[in-house]
Design a protein around this motif. Sequence first.
Motif, PDB file in Angstrom:
ATOM      1  N   THR A 159       0.956  -7.960   5.824  1.00 13.63           N
ATOM      2  CA  THR A 159       0.268  -9.246   5.766  1.00 13.63           C
ATOM      3  C   THR A 159       0.618  -9.971   4.472  1.00 13.63           C
ATOM      4  O   THR A 159       0.994  -9.361   3.477  1.00 13.63           O
ATOM      5  CB  THR A 159      -1.261  -9.092   5.852  1.00 13.63           C
ATOM      6  N   VAL A 160       0.455 -11.288   4.519  1.00  9.21           N
ATOM      7  CA  VAL A 160       0.680 -12.142   3.357  1.00  9.21           C
ATOM      8  C   VAL A 160      -0.482 -13.114   3.280  1.00  9.21           C
ATOM      9  O   VAL A 160      -0.918 -13.657   4.294  1.00  9.21           O
ATOM     10  CB  VAL A 160       1.992 -12.949   3.484  1.00  9.21           C
ATOM     11  N   ALA A 161      -0.968 -13.348   2.068  1.00 12.31           N
ATOM     12  CA  ALA A 161      -2.033 -14.328   1.856  1.00 12.31           C
ATOM     13  C   ALA A 161      -1.826 -14.989   0.509  1.00 12.31           C
ATOM     14  O   ALA A 161      -1.219 -14.407  -0.391  1.00 12.31           O
ATOM     15  CB  ALA A 161      -3.406 -13.658   1.896  1.00 12.31           C
ATOM     16  N   LYS A 162      -2.326 -16.194   0.381  1.00  8.12           N
ATOM     17  CA  LYS A 162      -2.329 -16.832  -0.932  1.00  8.12           C
ATOM     18  C   LYS A 162      -3.319 -16.076  -1.799  1.00  8.12           C
ATOM     19  O   LYS A 162      -4.401 -15.711  -1.351  1.00  8.12           O
ATOM     20  CB  LYS A 162      -2.745 -18.296  -0.837  1.00  8.12           C
ATOM     21  N   ALA A 163      -2.939 -15.849  -3.047  1.00  6.23           N
ATOM     22  CA  ALA A 163      -3.815 -15.109  -3.951  1.00  6.23           C
ATOM     23  C   ALA A 163      -5.089 -15.903  -4.250  1.00  6.23           C
ATOM     24  O   ALA A 163      -6.152 -15.319  -4.430  1.00  6.23           O
ATOM     25  CB  ALA A 163      -3.080 -14.775  -5.243  1.00  6.23           C
ATOM     26  N   TYR A 164      -4.970 -17.195  -4.303  1.00  3.25           N
ATOM     27  CA  TYR A 164      -6.113 -18.049  -4.637  1.00  3.25           C
ATOM     28  C   TYR A 164      -6.262 -19.106  -3.561  1.00  3.25           C
ATOM     29  O   TYR A 164      -5.873 -20.243  -3.728  1.00  3.25           O
ATOM     30  CB  TYR A 164      -5.910 -18.702  -6.000  1.00  3.25           C
ATOM     31  N   ALA A 177       3.150 -10.990   8.335  1.00  2.00           N
ATOM     32  CA  ALA A 177       4.398 -11.283   7.646  1.00  2.00           C
ATOM     33  C   ALA A 177       5.587 -11.316   8.601  1.00  2.00           C
ATOM     34  O   ALA A 177       6.670 -11.751   8.229  1.00  2.00           O
ATOM     35  CB  ALA A 177       4.647 -10.252   6.554  1.00  2.00           C
ATOM     36  N   LYS A 178       5.392 -10.893   9.835  1.00  2.00           N
ATOM     37  CA  LYS A 178       6.461 -10.885  10.826  1.00  2.00           C
ATOM     38  C   LYS A 178       6.445 -12.148  11.681  1.00  2.00           C
ATOM     39  O   LYS A 178       7.209 -12.273  12.635  1.00  2.00           O
ATOM     40  CB  LYS A 178       6.352  -9.640  11.707  1.00  2.00           C
ATOM     41  N   SER A 179       5.577 -13.092  11.343  1.00  2.00           N
ATOM     42  CA  SER A 179       5.438 -14.343  12.093  1.00  2.00           C
ATOM     43  C   SER A 179       5.891 -15.526  11.243  1.00  2.00           C
ATOM     44  O   SER A 179       5.231 -15.883  10.259  1.00  2.00           O
ATOM     45  CB  SER A 179       3.976 -14.546  12.507  1.00  2.00           C
ATOM     46  N   ILE A 180       6.983 -16.143  11.632  1.00  2.00           N
ATOM     47  CA  ILE A 180       7.479 -17.298  10.874  1.00  2.00           C
ATOM     48  C   ILE A 180       6.448 -18.425  10.889  1.00  2.00           C
ATOM     49  O   ILE A 180       6.248 -19.094   9.875  1.00  2.00           O
ATOM     50  CB  ILE A 180       8.855 -17.775  11.401  1.00  2.00           C
ATOM     51  N   LEU A 181       5.769 -18.621  12.015  1.00  2.00           N
ATOM     52  CA  LEU A 181       4.758 -19.679  12.082  1.00  2.00           C
ATOM     53  C   LEU A 181       3.583 -19.379  11.156  1.00  2.00           C
ATOM     54  O   LEU A 181       3.035 -20.281  10.522  1.00  2.00           O
ATOM     55  CB  LEU A 181       4.280 -19.880  13.514  1.00  2.00           C
ATOM     56  N   GLY A 182       3.198 -18.107  11.083  1.00  2.00           N
ATOM     57  CA  GLY A 182       2.116 -17.723  10.178  1.00  2.00           C
ATOM     58  C   GLY A 182       2.478 -17.976   8.727  1.00  2.00           C
ATOM     59  O   GLY A 182       1.677 -18.521   7.957  1.00  2.00           O
ATOM     60  N   ILE A 183       3.691 -17.601   8.354  1.00  2.00           N
ATOM     61  CA  ILE A 183       4.155 -17.811   6.974  1.00  2.00           C
ATOM     62  C   ILE A 183       4.199 -19.301   6.650  1.00  2.00           C
ATOM     63  O   ILE A 183       3.719 -19.732   5.598  1.00  2.00           O
ATOM     64  CB  ILE A 183       5.555 -17.180   6.759  1.00  2.00           C
ATOM     65  N   LEU A 184       4.757 -20.098   7.557  1.00  2.00           N
ATOM     66  CA  LEU A 184       4.838 -21.538   7.315  1.00  2.00           C
ATOM     67  C   LEU A 184       3.454 -22.178   7.241  1.00  2.00           C
ATOM     68  O   LEU A 184       3.237 -23.101   6.464  1.00  2.00           O
ATOM     69  CB  LEU A 184       5.686 -22.206   8.401  1.00  2.00           C
ATOM     70  N   ALA A 185       2.508 -21.660   8.033  1.00  2.00           N
ATOM     71  CA  ALA A 185       1.146 -22.209   8.037  1.00  2.00           C
ATOM     72  C   ALA A 185       0.424 -21.985   6.709  1.00  2.00           C
ATOM     73  O   ALA A 185      -0.486 -22.740   6.364  1.00  2.00           O
ATOM     74  CB  ALA A 185       0.339 -21.606   9.179  1.00  2.00           C
ATOM     75  N   HIS A 226       9.167 -21.544   2.485  1.00  2.00           N
ATOM     76  CA  HIS A 226       9.434 -22.364   3.659  1.00  2.00           C
ATOM     77  C   HIS A 226      10.897 -22.244   4.029  1.00  2.00           C
ATOM     78  O   HIS A 226      11.718 -21.798   3.236  1.00  2.00           O
ATOM     79  CB  HIS A 226       9.106 -23.838   3.369  1.00  2.00           C
ATOM     80  N   ALA A 227      11.221 -22.667   5.217  1.00  2.00           N
ATOM     81  CA  ALA A 227      12.597 -22.739   5.706  1.00  2.00           C
ATOM     82  C   ALA A 227      13.366 -21.439   5.498  1.00  2.00           C
ATOM     83  O   ALA A 227      12.974 -20.394   5.986  1.00  2.00           O
ATOM     84  CB  ALA A 227      13.313 -23.928   5.086  1.00  2.00           C
ATOM     85  N   ARG A 228      14.462 -21.504   4.771  1.00  2.00           N
ATOM     86  CA  ARG A 228      15.339 -20.341   4.617  1.00  2.00           C
ATOM     87  C   ARG A 228      14.650 -19.156   3.933  1.00  2.00           C
ATOM     88  O   ARG A 228      14.764 -18.024   4.409  1.00  2.00           O
ATOM     89  CB  ARG A 228      16.607 -20.730   3.870  1.00  2.00           C
ATOM     90  N   PRO A 229      13.920 -19.337   2.822  1.00  2.00           N
ATOM     91  CA  PRO A 229      13.243 -18.179   2.226  1.00  2.00           C
ATOM     92  C   PRO A 229      12.248 -17.520   3.188  1.00  2.00           C
ATOM     93  O   PRO A 229      12.146 -16.300   3.242  1.00  2.00           O
ATOM     94  CB  PRO A 229      12.531 -18.753   1.005  1.00  2.00           C
ATOM     95  N   ALA A 230      11.542 -18.322   3.958  1.00  2.00           N
ATOM     96  CA  ALA A 230      10.576 -17.774   4.920  1.00  2.00           C
ATOM     97  C   ALA A 230      11.292 -16.992   6.016  1.00  2.00           C
ATOM     98  O   ALA A 230      10.855 -15.909   6.413  1.00  2.00           O
ATOM     99  CB  ALA A 230       9.731 -18.887   5.527  1.00  2.00           C
ATOM    100  N   ALA A 231      12.402 -17.522   6.499  1.00  2.00           N
ATOM    101  CA  ALA A 231      13.156 -16.837   7.552  1.00  2.00           C
ATOM    102  C   ALA A 231      13.695 -15.500   7.051  1.00  2.00           C
ATOM    103  O   ALA A 231      13.615 -14.490   7.757  1.00  2.00           O
ATOM    104  CB  ALA A 231      14.296 -17.725   8.042  1.00  2.00           C
TER     105      ALA A 231
END
Length: 87
Positions: free
Chosen positions: A34-39, A47-55, A15-20
């Motif tokens: 792409t990024v997904a939770k493993a479980y 992975a290029k969408s800050i909103l996607g990462i935060l979601a 979140h926040a700074r690490p996500a940015a």
Amino acid sequence: MGERKVTVAAEVGLHARPAATFVQRAMKAPMDITVAKAYGSKPPVNAKSILGILALDVRQGETVVIRAEGEGAEEVLDELAEIAGTP
């Protein structure tokens, strides 16, 4: 297709700074990432969408799967894994 499973180390999760920082590095790559939770039941996000990462709502200690395909993907995956946490 390359992939890395990473346990998120940051106290605030991805979140926040690490996500940015993560998104800024991903945006420099020419390939789709792409990024997904493993479980989890949420689908992978861009992975290029800050909103996607935060979601994804990734918290410290959770594992994510980062995927990319194309020339230079392994190098990009290594860098993103380092930003996100511990491989």
